[in-house]
Design a protein around this motif. Sequence first.
Motif, PDB file in Angstrom:
ATOM      1  N   UNK A 134     -38.707 -13.377   8.632  1.00 33.96           N
ATOM      2  CA  UNK A 134     -37.303 -13.827   8.385  1.00 33.96           C
ATOM      3  C   UNK A 134     -36.767 -14.566   9.552  1.00 33.96           C
ATOM      4  N   UNK A 135     -37.207 -13.993  10.777  1.00 29.54           N
ATOM      5  CA  UNK A 135     -36.516 -14.746  12.054  1.00 29.54           C
ATOM      6  C   UNK A 135     -37.004 -16.034  12.035  1.00 29.54           C
ATOM      7  N   UNK A 136     -38.386 -16.396  11.705  1.00 31.82           N
ATOM      8  CA  UNK A 136     -38.756 -17.822  11.727  1.00 31.82           C
ATOM      9  C   UNK A 136     -38.000 -18.455  10.830  1.00 31.82           C
ATOM     10  N   UNK A 137     -37.836 -17.956   9.500  1.00 30.53           N
ATOM     11  CA  UNK A 137     -36.774 -18.645   8.406  1.00 30.53           C
ATOM     12  C   UNK A 137     -35.589 -18.825   8.749  1.00 30.53           C
ATOM     13  N   UNK A 138     -34.866 -18.040   9.508  1.00 33.13           N
ATOM     14  CA  UNK A 138     -33.614 -18.369   9.863  1.00 33.13           C
ATOM     15  C   UNK A 138     -33.414 -19.360  11.259  1.00 33.13           C
ATOM     16  N   UNK A 195     -33.023 -23.605  28.929  1.00 37.29           N
ATOM     17  CA  UNK A 195     -33.507 -23.601  27.447  1.00 37.29           C
ATOM     18  C   UNK A 195     -33.563 -24.899  26.977  1.00 37.29           C
ATOM     19  N   UNK A 196     -32.460 -25.642  27.415  1.00 38.31           N
ATOM     20  CA  UNK A 196     -32.323 -26.997  26.771  1.00 38.31           C
ATOM     21  C   UNK A 196     -32.590 -28.121  27.605  1.00 38.31           C
ATOM     22  N   UNK A 216     -35.145 -21.188  23.722  1.00 44.75           N
ATOM     23  CA  UNK A 216     -34.467 -20.254  23.252  1.00 44.75           C
ATOM     24  C   UNK A 216     -34.743 -20.059  21.693  1.00 44.75           C
ATOM     25  N   UNK A 217     -34.543 -21.265  21.003  1.00 44.22           N
ATOM     26  CA  UNK A 217     -34.774 -20.757  19.565  1.00 44.22           C
ATOM     27  C   UNK A 217     -36.264 -20.776  19.110  1.00 44.22           C
ATOM     28  N   UNK A 218     -36.996 -21.112  19.778  1.00 46.49           N
ATOM     29  CA  UNK A 218     -38.371 -20.848  19.593  1.00 46.49           C
ATOM     30  C   UNK A 218     -39.074 -19.482  19.899  1.00 46.49           C
ATOM     31  N   UNK A 219     -38.310 -19.078  21.068  1.00 43.80           N
ATOM     32  CA  UNK A 219     -38.708 -17.583  21.317  1.00 43.80           C
ATOM     33  C   UNK A 219     -37.941 -16.652  20.288  1.00 43.80           C
ATOM     34  N   UNK A 222     -28.921 -18.008  22.676  1.00 43.34           N
ATOM     35  CA  UNK A 222     -29.227 -19.098  21.686  1.00 43.34           C
ATOM     36  C   UNK A 222     -27.914 -19.240  21.035  1.00 43.34           C
ATOM     37  N   UNK A 223     -27.148 -18.514  20.950  1.00 40.43           N
ATOM     38  CA  UNK A 223     -25.854 -18.912  20.107  1.00 40.43           C
ATOM     39  C   UNK A 223     -25.268 -20.115  20.760  1.00 40.43           C
ATOM     40  N   UNK A 224     -25.532 -20.634  21.806  1.00 37.27           N
ATOM     41  CA  UNK A 224     -24.693 -21.800  22.516  1.00 37.27           C
ATOM     42  C   UNK A 224     -25.854 -23.003  22.325  1.00 37.27           C
TER      43      UNK A 224
END
Length: 270
Positions: free
Chosen positions: A7-11, A183-184, A45-48, A263-265
Amino acid sequence: VLLGRQLSTLFSLLLIFAVWLLARSGGLSPPYAGLAALLLAACDANATIRHYCLPAAGYVFCCYLALLGALRLGHGSPSFGNLVVLALGSAGAVAFKFDVLPLAWGGLYLLHLAFVRRALPWWFVPVGMALVAAFVSVSWYGWSWENIQSTFKSLSQLNREGVPIENHYHDNLIVYPAGVLAGIGLPVFGLALFGLKHLWGSGSSPGPLNSVVGVGGSAAGAKKVKRPGWTAKHWTLIYLTGWLLSEFLVRWSVDTAFIRRVNVFMPAVC
């Protein structure tokens, strides 16, 4: 646990698609919108975050889903479907992480669109509130109020006492900017700041009026020309910046454990 990680991967994948939709709704062409999505796909961050069986991935997706609905409502698409997107994203942030900030900022933006700019029918506001209440009720179905209160208190205590030795008011001022940069990447972050400055400056002016002197410099021949004021773009940027700043202030006040929280940023930078 495996289902939670899936589910985390899907989101996380849906968040990449949401960035593409946000870029397109903001006026970018498909190649540039694709580049924004590609930057998030390559973001550490999004990959982790997709490896964790935690609500963080779904929460961030819902935050930007709310932003997508608000952006479309404020830029020429005042449809009921976009109101549903805003309400669903705002309710998802509450349901996943008890975060009311997307709801608060989205609600203020909706009030601005309906009663200041007159860009929406007034009934969008009560209907939007009802939709949020309905979505949150459905997501919390089966939970008693005592369970919800206990979960909130436990999470609040964990956020403030999870790291026994640290000074978060000092450390978070270093950790979060460093986390975004790491992260970016510094070049992308620099381009994001340049783009934000360009977005705010284009279409605006230093002052509301400008004197144009006639031939020969005669004051009698002078006339005043109105400069464009704040546009829908400026109010949208205020909405986005205010929401991100308030999210940082909340994170500044809790323990220094930023890996998932940063990751929200990232989608905003992308």
